[in-house]
Enzyme design. Structure first.
Site, PDB file in Angstrom:
ATOM      1  N   GLY A 150      -5.485   0.316   2.971  1.00 39.33           N
ATOM      2  CA  GLY A 150      -6.373   1.414   3.380  1.00 39.33           C
ATOM      3  C   GLY A 150      -6.560   2.464   2.299  1.00 39.33           C
ATOM      4  O   GLY A 150      -5.749   2.624   1.394  1.00 39.33           O
ATOM      5  N   LYS A 197       3.121 -10.249  -3.283  1.00 44.38           N
ATOM      6  CA  LYS A 197       3.935  -9.048  -3.054  1.00 44.38           C
ATOM      7  C   LYS A 197       5.427  -9.367  -3.099  1.00 44.38           C
ATOM      8  O   LYS A 197       6.214  -8.561  -3.578  1.00 44.38           O
ATOM      9  CB  LYS A 197       3.557  -8.414  -1.711  1.00 44.38           C
ATOM     10  CG  LYS A 197       2.137  -7.853  -1.705  1.00 44.38           C
ATOM     11  CD  LYS A 197       1.692  -7.513  -0.294  1.00 44.38           C
ATOM     12  CE  LYS A 197       0.260  -6.998  -0.255  1.00 44.38           C
ATOM     13  NZ  LYS A 197      -0.289  -6.940   1.100  1.00 44.38           N
ATOM     14  N   GLY A 216       0.805  -1.241   0.000  1.00 46.84           N
ATOM     15  CA  GLY A 216       0.000   0.000   0.000  1.00 46.84           C
ATOM     16  C   GLY A 216       0.819   1.263   0.000  1.00 46.84           C
ATOM     17  O   GLY A 216       1.506   1.589  -0.969  1.00 46.84           O
ATOM     18  N   GLU A 223      -8.680  -9.310   3.239  1.00 43.63           N
ATOM     19  CA  GLU A 223      -9.193  -9.469   1.887  1.00 43.63           C
ATOM     20  C   GLU A 223     -10.602 -10.055   2.003  1.00 43.63           C
ATOM     21  O   GLU A 223     -10.952 -10.636   3.029  1.00 43.63           O
ATOM     22  CB  GLU A 223      -8.316 -10.450   1.106  1.00 43.63           C
ATOM     23  CG  GLU A 223      -6.869 -10.018   0.957  1.00 43.63           C
ATOM     24  CD  GLU A 223      -6.685  -8.895  -0.046  1.00 43.63           C
ATOM     25  OE1 GLU A 223      -7.068  -9.046  -1.198  1.00 43.63           O
ATOM     26  OE2 GLU A 223      -6.161  -7.841   0.350  1.00 43.63           O
TER      27      GLU A 223
HETATM   28  N1  HSE Z   1      -5.371  -7.644   3.026  1.00 48.66           N
HETATM   29  C1  HSE Z   1      -4.160  -6.944   2.727  1.00 48.66           C
HETATM   30  C2  HSE Z   1      -3.436  -6.695   4.047  1.00 48.66           C
HETATM   31  C3  HSE Z   1      -4.480  -5.651   2.036  1.00 48.66           C
HETATM   32  O1  HSE Z   1      -4.015  -6.998   5.081  1.00 48.66           O
HETATM   33  O2  HSE Z   1      -2.310  -6.250   4.054  1.00 48.66           O
HETATM   34  C4  HSE Z   1      -3.360  -5.078   1.273  1.00 48.66           C
HETATM   35  O3  HSE Z   1      -2.829  -5.977   0.351  1.00 48.66           O
END
Ligand code: HSE
Length: 387
Positions: free
Chosen positions: A290, A193, A122, A178
């Site tokens: 977020g 990632k 993010g 998610e």
């Molecule tokens: N579900 C993911 C997290 C959102 O909790 O980091 C961002 O990829």
């Protein structure tokens, strides 16, 4: 710059709001012309459309942002936009991890840019950090706490003695998880990632099938308490390492000494680290998910495009071989099963807690640990590496 948004959910709205503040000179130069939604019933904002072609075929729109998630139709909208000569920014790690090379090739062919900072952690600027470090250094390590949901769960279990289920429910209520939390707790979100970031770090397209993943679905309070007594904190880690022409990537739980920075990462925060030859170790701490943190990362990418900085197309031309010896350590195993005598040669310590057998191994590789999991055939087995 005229922008089209594919998706107008949490992150899409975050991007729209940030641009709409017009707070900086750069933001004043960006206009969101259209946003694709699944239904405009009851909505009054005049940029909304349900027809993706209104974005793809709009010649005025020079850049699109894909924030809808999932593989299809996101994949098609990205490819079609690149082919239509539009720059693409995406927050969608699933689609990038699966199609990274193709997106770069199509972008190159059409002389447009492809940006994906919000897809990895993010708001944490790990991709930009990587690009910067790579201008000077070879990167030998990358990784960190790449998932806020699992960090929230582990933190809650550690600090408030919560059970896994209760902590997961709270993470879902807070909107961190998610839609299907399996992607978080089984490490799939982190896998995506680490594939994206390691591929950039090592100039090598990391094959998904070579990355071993073990999540925290099976963790119990017993495991947390066992390590609490040793002043250790359990975290779910993404790890990528390179040494000469060898590399390894994996996702695994690790028990850190409570003085280590990783051990102190609270609630749903992320930490991303990388190691370069002359820069040494760098750590980036922040919100990995977020509306505004991820929205901010998307807007940062738009500004990179707007400023017409020279764009280095990632290249994946290194030939690396997986070397499992690059991740080694003593592992903790909790299982209801028992090792037989001849298997015990790699076990250093054995004890019993309630109905469980706890084993501490000698130093073994992450791959060997996965072989042991297969051997034990216990679907509730939990393991971690002791850092
Ligand atoms: N579900 C993911 C997290 C959102 O909790 O980091 C961002 O990829």
């Amino acid at each position: 710059m005229k922008v089209g948004l594919f998706g107008f959910g949490v992150v899409g709205k975050g991007i729209y709001d940030i641009i709409d503040t017009k707070k900086t000179l750069n933001l004043k130069k960006i206009e969101v012309k259209k946003a694709l939604v699944s239904s405009i019933k009851g909505r009054t904002l005049n940029i909304l459309t349900i027809n993706p072609q209104e974005i793809i075929q709009d010649e005025e729109i020079d850049t699109v942002v894909e924030v809808m998630g999932g593989i299809y139709p996101a994949y098609n909208y990205i490819i079609d936009s690149l082919k239509a000569g539009k720059n693409v920014v995406t927050a969608n790690k699933a689609v990038v991890a699966e199609n990274f090379e193709e997106f770069i090739e199509v972008a190159k062919k059409n002389k447009v840019k492809f940006y994906y900072e919000p897809s990895v952690c993010g708001g944490v600027p790990i991709i930009e950090g990587l690009k910067k470090v790579k201008k000077v250094d070879e990167v030998s390590e990358i990784g960190g706490i790449f998932n806020g949901t699992t960090n929230f769960i582990l933190d809650k279990m550690t600090k408030y003695s919560a059970e896994f289920k209760e902590a997961l429910e709270e993470a879902q209520e807070k909107g961190y998880a998610e839609a299907d939390p399996s992607a978080d707790i089984d490490g799939i979100d982190i896998l995506r990632k680490i594939i994206i970031s390691s591929s950039i770090a090592f100039d090598f397209l990391v094959p998904k099938e070579e990355v071993k993943v073990f999540g925290i679905r099976n963790i119990l309070k017993i495991d947390i308490d066992y390590f609490k007594k040793q002043d250790r904190v359990i975290k779910l880690m993404a790890i990528g390492k390179k040494e000469n022409d060898n590399y390894i990537c994996c996702v695994e739980p690790v028990a850190f000494d409570f003085n280590k920075i990783e051990a102190t990462v609270p609630t749903n925060f992320n930490i991303a680290f990388l190691k370069g030859e002359t820069i040494g170790e760098l750590k980036f701490f922040g919100q990995g998910a977020g509306k505004y943190p991820t929205g901010n990362a998307g807007v940062q990418d738009l500004i990179e495009i707007l400023e017409e900085k020279e764009y280095d197309y990632p290249n994946f031309n290194k030939k690396l071989t997986k070397d499992s010896s690059l991740i080694k350590g003593k592992y903790y195993i909790r299982t209801v099963k028992k090792f037989n005598l001849e298997q015990l040669n790699f076990i250093e310590k054995e004890e019993k807690i309630n109905d469980y057998n706890i084993y501490i191994t000698q130093e073994i590789t992450n791959d060997k640990m996965h072989d042991i999991v297969k051997l034990m055939d216990d679907k509730n087995i939990f393991f971690l590496r002791i850092d």
